[in-house]
Every structure is written in structure tokens, then in C-alpha cells.
Design a protein around this motif. Structure first.
Motif, PDB file in Angstrom:
ATOM      1  N   TYR A 513      42.116  50.871  35.467  1.00  0.00           N
ATOM      2  CA  TYR A 513      42.385  49.447  35.683  1.00  0.00           C
ATOM      3  C   TYR A 513      43.847  49.250  36.103  1.00  0.00           C
ATOM      4  N   LYS A 514      44.761  49.916  35.413  1.00  0.00           N
ATOM      5  CA  LYS A 514      46.184  49.788  35.753  1.00  0.00           C
ATOM      6  C   LYS A 514      46.456  50.283  37.175  1.00  0.00           C
ATOM      7  N   GLN A 517      45.137  47.703  39.660  1.00  0.00           N
ATOM      8  CA  GLN A 517      45.960  46.497  39.750  1.00  0.00           C
ATOM      9  C   GLN A 517      47.313  46.757  40.399  1.00  0.00           C
ATOM     10  N   ASN A 518      47.945  47.890  40.047  1.00  0.00           N
ATOM     11  CA  ASN A 518      49.327  48.140  40.478  1.00  0.00           C
ATOM     12  C   ASN A 518      49.455  48.913  41.783  1.00  0.00           C
ATOM     13  N   GLU A 532      47.380  37.346  47.943  1.00  0.00           N
ATOM     14  CA  GLU A 532      46.943  36.739  46.689  1.00  0.00           C
ATOM     15  C   GLU A 532      46.512  35.291  46.895  1.00  0.00           C
ATOM     16  N   TYR A 539      39.842  40.257  36.200  1.00  0.00           N
ATOM     17  CA  TYR A 539      39.943  41.428  35.320  1.00  0.00           C
ATOM     18  C   TYR A 539      38.550  41.968  34.987  1.00  0.00           C
TER      19      TYR A 539
END
Length: 791
Positions: A513-514, A517-518, A532, A539
Motif C-alpha cells: 500500500y505504501k 501511494q508513494n 489529483e 484507500y
């Protein structure tokens, strides 16, 4: 485009000349062959302007047309300023159409003409043309000139042996100085400027004198060439044709001076001024000397020239300065990679040593892990942190030793190995080179590339690595080599011994997940033209993507799924220009139904069905083992594509199960003689092998014999001996991660693997109960419901 075909002498009636229109359409010719008066020549017309001019000449100008040459023959669309002023007024004799749409036109040169004024130049050229009258004074000198030129022309034709008999007869039958002059100008192989100059000379005597000089010069050259051939032939035997050609070139060189061509001059200059090792300079000089002794048209000459190019293009003494800043290197690793603490720590140690001891021999790091976990990008980060150039070579499927060591120059199409090719491309002797897929090297009759890599990767040997093509030692000791592999057991042992193995395990769901997202989402937003403001994914949607749509150790499949969502989102946004929101509730609209469920464990406890754990090159996975007993004679049946090792484990499990059952339940021991046991591993299309299914198989067999259910919330891995001892196995982290992804809450592991659990992320250790066992009875007590083992 005008082409020389034949030359027919033609006298033009003076009355026809008087009827030539003052305004004439014109064709710009783009061939070295200029059309002169007193000749009939075919030409090909294909350009739009030229076709239009031809049409106008046939319809409105009594078939007369003005032919004038371009100054630059390559111009496709010449302007008036690009044309000569003097040309030839010609009459169109015949027109025929060719299959490609062009026209073949036979024209008859009538008279010289000069452009007075441009009438138009848009759709086609149209000029006011002044007829040029020649200055002809019949004198004995003119007659003598004509005779002399006629004799020389016949001599020239005999020497060249390229002209048809008709052309020779045409010369013999005429005595008109003007016709002779135009005929000479037509057939001589002159440059465009010389031919145009002859067209522009209006004084016949002057033109004949110019042609006399040209003929004399050409005949002298032909005689010299003939003398050279005679000189060479005297030196050799008649049947030695190759020797004859070489000697001929030598004689020509003696006559014209023995100067090097531009390429050799450039190579000599580079060797003289460049920073090259002594042995390289000597090798280049020797090869140039060999080259000078052979014909430039020899096949070997081309081989030597290519070899010289490689020698001077290798960056023998070029290096990049290391700029190692430990703090900055740590920031680069954190920026490019999430997690991977052990590999990062080892890279930081490596960089620290390089900074303190610049001349230390670099170890060969080998990152081993499933696809998509970031092995290659770790190599890129090392290059970025050191300020070195970066290169990558994929070794998957390579089975030819010459791919590493290069081909010997005796072979056609020989070239250096891929290591040397990459160094030449990077123009640095100390780059960072990642050798991907080192576990997928092959071996064939062409040699063993794995063995060839020993010299490349061994710090004690690569200081003098010799490529078969270069035939010179090249220093690879300052090159940082990083290798990657999916599995360890297929890497040649000798090669493995020279590398430091760093395992990269799969990512947890939280880590994925990290990373999404990153790293993944920001990168893909930019690639798909989204932001965005125009795209949002929740999430819960990312979490479902990880758990329900992908089951992998790395994040490669996750990236593909997110990219697919973004492609569909880009289409939706371009249709209504509204922000696209992706949530768990509408995820199926983008990707369809999920292929996986939150949990893949058995729905309830069953007899003879065990959840095992397995390791693959793509990460860990759970493995359902099913056993069924049938009436029979104690035979063992296995299905599901079991490999040899797993079949051996099944035989051991059967013997061990019989021993354990007989020790606890003597009356049931006879079942092993009256029953056949069928062991099946689902997904039969997938081969399965490895020494870690012993406890799983034994548990399933005993469950069937004793008719005891096996817990469905538990998974296990481990190998057994015939005496029931549980042996340690590999891939513990990957196996536990797969159990966690599948909803398993308790895992049975060999006691000897207890130390490996420390490498598992803390958030997973908190959610899974670990049972460490050393005997098979302990496994049965935990896994079998109502078991009486180990009481």
C-alpha cells in the motif's frame, strides 16, 4: 532525367529553324548528359512541371521545347535561379507512356538558345528564348582541327571499347565541324560544368580547341592505365588473378603516391593524441601496417577496419570520479525504495567501504528475490549514489560463451562480448553494470556462459579480462557488478561462490500500500496525463486491489492493475471532464470480478485435507494437499504434477504414517495393506516439487486412516525423516506472508526455523501464532482435532 542511349546524326532544314516560336515551354533536365544540337536522344519525363511543359509544347508550340540543365542535379523542385541560362531548343519526335506513369520522349536537338525573359514558372517553366547563331568561318585551320578531333575520337573509342559500332560509323561519315564538335561533347564522360561550358561556346573553332584538350587528356589517362596493366601482367602468372589485382594496386599506389585514406588518418591522429595504453597503441600500429599491405577491397581489410574502430572506441583510461556522500546515498535509497531494510543496510556498508578505501576490490552483490521486488532498481540506486554511469545486461536465455568473451576475429560477423559492448556504449571503465537473470543462463554446444562469467566477476581475475575479439587485456576491476536472480539453486556453484547473496523477500500488504501511494500512483498519474484534481483512488480500493486482484511477492502486477484503472479513467475523464473517483464499490467496473478472495483457506475442518505452505520463484503460496483412501492393496497414487523430490516425500510420509498409526492404534495398522492411498495436489497443470511437504503429507495420510478432521485455520511446512524428526526448510518469510494473505492465523514451522521468524515484519508476527515443532507427533497434536498423539 536524360539518359544516353544512342547518337544519330541529323541535319536540320534551315526553314524549320525560322519557324521556332520565340516563347517556349521548358524542361529542367537533371542528368550529366546534356542534349546538344544535331542529335536525337531519348529522355524520361516524370516531374509534374516537366509533364505540363511537354503537354503545352505538343499542343501549342509545334512540338518545340527548350531543354536547360539544373545547376544542382539533386534539386527536386528547382527555381529559375537554379537553372543555367543557355540550353538547347529541341523538337519532340516521339512520346510513349511507361508502366510507372512516366513518359519516354525522343527529342531532336535543333539549336542553342538562351533565356531572355521568364514568362512563367508556377505550373511549368515558360521562357522567351533567343536563338544563338554560331560563328563559323570555314578555314583550313578549322578543317584541320575537325580532322584531328575526328582521329582522336576514333582512337578514344577504340581504347575504351564502350561505344557501339553505329557511333563509330556516324563519326566516319561526317566532316561537318559543327556536327563533329557536338558529337564529341555528347559522348565524352565529362562533369556537368564542362559539358555546359561546351554548350555555351558559340565559336566553333574555340569549342573544337577545348575538345581537343579534353580528348588529349582522356587518351593519356587511358594509355597510362593500359601501361599499368601491362606492367603488372609482366610480374605475375596468368592463373594468379588475385595476385594480379594486388600488384596492380601496388603499381597504382607507386604512380599516385602512397597516402592513407581519411579513416586511417583519423585513427592515427586519435592514437597519437588520445590517452591509450601502450599495448593498444602498438596493436593499432601493427594492424594499420597490415592494412596498408593489402588491397582496400579485400574482405580482410574491412575486418581490420572494424577491429581498429573498436580498439579506439573502448574508453581504456576514461573513468568517472566517485562522489559518495553517505547521507545523500541514504536519501536516494529511501526515495527510490520502500522497505528492503537489509539490502539497503548492505548497500550503505558497501558505499562506506568504497569511500574509505577507494582502491578496495568491490564485492559482487547478488540480489535474490521474486520478480517485481526492486532488484534492478537497487543497482540503479548504487549508480546514482556513487555518481557513476549505469548499464544493464539481461542474461536470461544466454547459452553462448561468446556472448561474454566475444567472438574470435576469424569468424564472419565477429564482435566483442556484451560486457565490452556495454563499456564502449557507456564510455567509462568504472560504471555500475547490473547483470539481470543470472539464474537463467543456459549451457549448449557453444560453451558455458556461466563459466565465462567467472573471469568477469572474480576480483582476482577481472583486472586482466581478455575478450576474444579484442585480444587485449581489459581492466574490469573498477567496474561495480551487481547481479540479480529469482532463485538460488540454478546459479552455477562456482559463480555463486564469488558473489555475496542478499535475499529480498516479498512485500507485506501494508508495504505494498505504501509503495502504491508513494511511488506507483504518482508515477502513473504523470504517465497517463492525470492529476489529483482529475483522478482519485480510495484507500479501500487500493487495499482490495492488493488482496483481491493480485497475489504476488512484488508489486509488478499491482502496477499493471493501477495502470489499467488509469487508462479507463483517462477515457472517462476525456468524455465528461469530471473527476474520476475509484472506490471499493466500483472497482469491478474497471477490472471486472476479483480473481481471488480474502481467504483461500478451507471453509471448515475436513478429513484428509491439509493447507501446506510452498515457496516459488514468484514468492510464497499456500498449497492444499488432499488424500483419499480406496479399497486396494496398499498402493500409493500421486497426481497433480509432483516432482521427484515430492514423490520421495510422499513415500516417506506413507511409511512414517504406518509406523505412527501402528504404534498408537494397532488394529488400524492393517488398513495400510487393504487400502490404496491417492495423494492429490490441486492445480494439476502447475508442476510442484521441493523438500518441504513431508509434515503436510504425513498429517493428511494419518487424518484419513484415523478419520480425524484437520483444522482449517492452520497451515504448515517442514520435511520429515523416516523416524519422524521435523527438518528445517527455506523460504520461511515468503511462506508466512502467503499464509497471512490467505487469512491463516496459525502456522506450524520446524523448530530449527525459529530464528527466521525474526525477519518477518512485526505487523504480521502480531497477527499470526507460530508453533515450532521438532517431532511429527507435535504436528499431529496441533493439527488433528481430537488427536491422542504426544499425550
Amino acid at each position: 532525367m536524360v539518359e544516353k542511349n544512342d547518337y544519330i546524326e541529323k541535319f536540320i532544314d534551315e526553314s524549320n529553324k525560322k519557324n521556332i516560336p520565340e516563347q517556349l515551354p521548358a524542361i529542367a533536365t537533371r542528368s550529366k548528359m546534356i542534349i546538344y544540337p544535331n542529335s536525337v536522344i531519348p529522355m524520361f519525363v516524370g516531374r509534374e512541371k516537366s509533364l505540363k511543359a511537354l503537354e503545352v509544347a505538343l499542343e501549342k508550340h509545334d512540338n518545340y521545347i527548350f531543354l536547360v540543365s539544373q545547376k544542382k542535379l539533386e534539386d527536386e523542385k528547382p527555381k529559375v535561379s537554379d537553372l543555367y541560362r543557355v540550353g538547347t531548343i529541341a523538337k519532340i519526335v516521339q512520346v510513349s507512356k511507361l508502366p510507372n506513369g512516366d513518359l519516354k520522349v525522343v527529342v531532336e536537338g535543333v539549336k542553342r538558345g538562351k533565356i531572355k525573359k521568364t514568362v512563367q514558372d508556377k505550373k511549368y517553366f515558360m521562357f522567351n528564348v533567343i536563338q544563338i547563331d554560331l560563328e563559323i568561318k570555314s578555314t583550313k585551320k578549322l578543317e584541320a582541327l575537325a580532322r584531328k578531333i575526328k582521329d582522336l575520337l576514333q582512337n578514344y573509342m577504340e581504347l575504351t571499347k564502350k561505344f557501339p559500332q553505329e557511333a563509330i560509323m556516324a563519326i566516319e561519315e561526317t566532316s561537318d565541324p559543327e556536327i563533329i564538335s557536338d558529337l564529341v561533347a555528347s559522348i565524352m564522360p565529362l562533369e556537368l560544368k564542362e559539358k555546359q561550358n561546351l554548350l555555351e561556346i558559340t565559336v566553333t573553332e574555340k569549342r573544337l580547341k577545348t575538345e581537343l584538350e579534353i580528348l588529349t587528356r582522356e587518351i593519356e589517362l587511358l594509355e597510362i592505365e593500359e601501361n599499368l596493366e601491362t606492367t603488372v601482367k609482366e610480374k605475375i602468372q596468368k592463373n594468379q588473378r588475385e595476385y594480379y589485382l594486388r600488384e596492380k594496386m601496388n603499381v597504382i599506389k607507386e604512380e599516385l603516391s602512397d597516402e592513407d585514406d581519411e579513416d586511417i588518418k583519423e585513427i592515427k591522429e586519435k592514437i597519437k593524441t588520445g590517452d591509450y595504453p601502450k599495448e593498444v597503441k602498438e596493436k593499432v600500429e601493427n594492424e594499420i601496417e597490415r592494412l596498408n599491405k593489402m588491397s582496400p577491397y579485400s574482405p580482410e581489410a574491412n575486418v581490420i577496419r572494424t577491429y581498429l574502430d573498436w580498439l579506439i572506441e573502448i574508453p581504456w583510461n576514461k573513468k568517472t570520479e566517485d562522489n559518495i556522500n553517505i547521507k545523500k546515498a541514504e536519501e536516494i535509497l529511501e526515495k527510490n525504495h520502500y522497505g528492503l531494510e537489509e539490502p539497503k543496510e548492505r548497500i550503505m556498508e558497501f558505499l562506506s567501504v568504497r569511500k574509505l578505501a577507494k582502491n578496495s576490490k568491490a564485492p559482487i552483490l547478488c540480489f535474490v528475490g521474486a520478480p517485481g521486488v526492486g532488484k534492478t532498481t537497487l543497482g540503479k540506486s548504487i549508480a546514482e549514489a556513487t555518481g557513476r554511469k549505469f548499464g544493464r545486461l539481461s542474461l536470461g536465455g544466454v547459452r553462448d560463451e561468446s556472448e561474454i568473451r566475444g567472438h574470435r576475429r576469424t569468424y564472419v560477423g565477429a564482435m566483442p562480448g556484451r560486457i565490452v559492448q556495454k563499456i564502449r556504449k557507456l564510455q567509462s571503465m568504472n560504471p555500475v553494470i547490473v547483470l539481470d537473470e543470472i539464474d537463467k543462463l543456459g549451457v549448449s554446444f557453444q560453451g558455458d556462459p556461466g563459466a565465462a562469467l567467472l573471469e568477469v566477476l572474480d576480483p582476482e581475475q577481472n583486472v586482466d579480462f581478455v575478450d576474444h575479439y579484442l585480444e587485449l587485456p581489459i581492466d574490469l576491476s573498477e567496474t561495480i557488478f551487481v547481479t540479480t536472480a529469482n532463485v538460488m539453486h540454478t546459479i552455477p556453484p562456482a559463480l555463486k561462490d564469488r558473489m555475496e547473496i542478499i535475499y529480498i523477500s516479498g512485500y507485506t500488504d501494508i508495504e505494498k500500500y505504501k509503495i502504491a501511494q508513494n511511488y506507483i500512483i504518482p508515477k502513473l498519474l504523470k504517465e497517463h496525463g492525470l492529476s489529483e484534481k482529475t483522478f482519485n483512488i480510495s484507500y479501500k480500493a487500493v487495499k482490495d486491489l492488493i488482496s483481491k486482484y493480485t497475489r504476488e511477492a512484488g508489486v509488478r502486477e499491482l502496477e499493471k492493475k493501477i495502470a489499467k484503472i488509469m487508462r479507463k479513467s483517462a477515457l472517462k475523464y476525456s468524455e465528461n471532464e469530471k473527476r474520476v473517483k475509484v472506490g471499493a464499490n466500483n472497482l469491478h467496473n474497471f477490472l471486472g470480478a476479483p480473481p481471488y478472495f480474502d481467504s483461500e483457506k478451507n471453509e471448515k475442518p475436513e478429513v484428509g485435507s491439509v493447507t501446506g505452505l510452498a515457496w516459488t520463484a514468484y514468492g510464497g503460496t499456500i498449497l492444499h494437499v488432499e488424500v483419499l483412501s480406496l479399497s486396494g492393496k496398499g498402493r500409493l497414487i500421486t497426481t497433480g504434477q509432483l516432482g521427484d523430490v515430492m514423490k520421495e516425500s510422499a513415500k516417506i510420509a506413507l511409511s512414517l504414517s504406518r509406523k505412527l498409526v501402528e504404534s498408537k492404534h494397532t488394529e488400524k495398522g492393517t488398513l495400510f495393506e487393504k487400502k490404496d492411498f491417492h495423494i492429490h495436489l490441486p492445480e494439476g497443470a502447475v508442476p510442484k516439487d521441493g523438500p518441504s511437504a513431508g509434515v503436510t503429507l504425513t498429517t493428511a495420510l494419518i487424518s484419513v486412516v484415523l478419520n480425524k478432521e484437520i483444522r482449517n485455520d492452520i497451515a504448515m511446512t517442514g520435511e520429515t525423516t523416516l523416524r519422524g524428526k521435523v527438518l528445517p526448510v527455506g523460504g520461511i518469510k515468503e511462506k508466512v506472508l502467503s499464509a497471512y494473505r490467505s487469512g491463516i492465523k496459525e502456522v506450524i514451522l520446524p523448530k530449527a526455523n525459529e530464528k527466521d521468524v525474526e525477519k518477518i515484519p512485526e505487523e504480521i508476527r502480531k497477527n499470526i501464532k507460530f508453533d515450532f515443532v521438532s517431532q511429527i507427533e507435535e504436528v499431529l497434536k496441533i493439527a488433528l482435532i481430537g488427536s491422542d498423539f504426544n499425550d
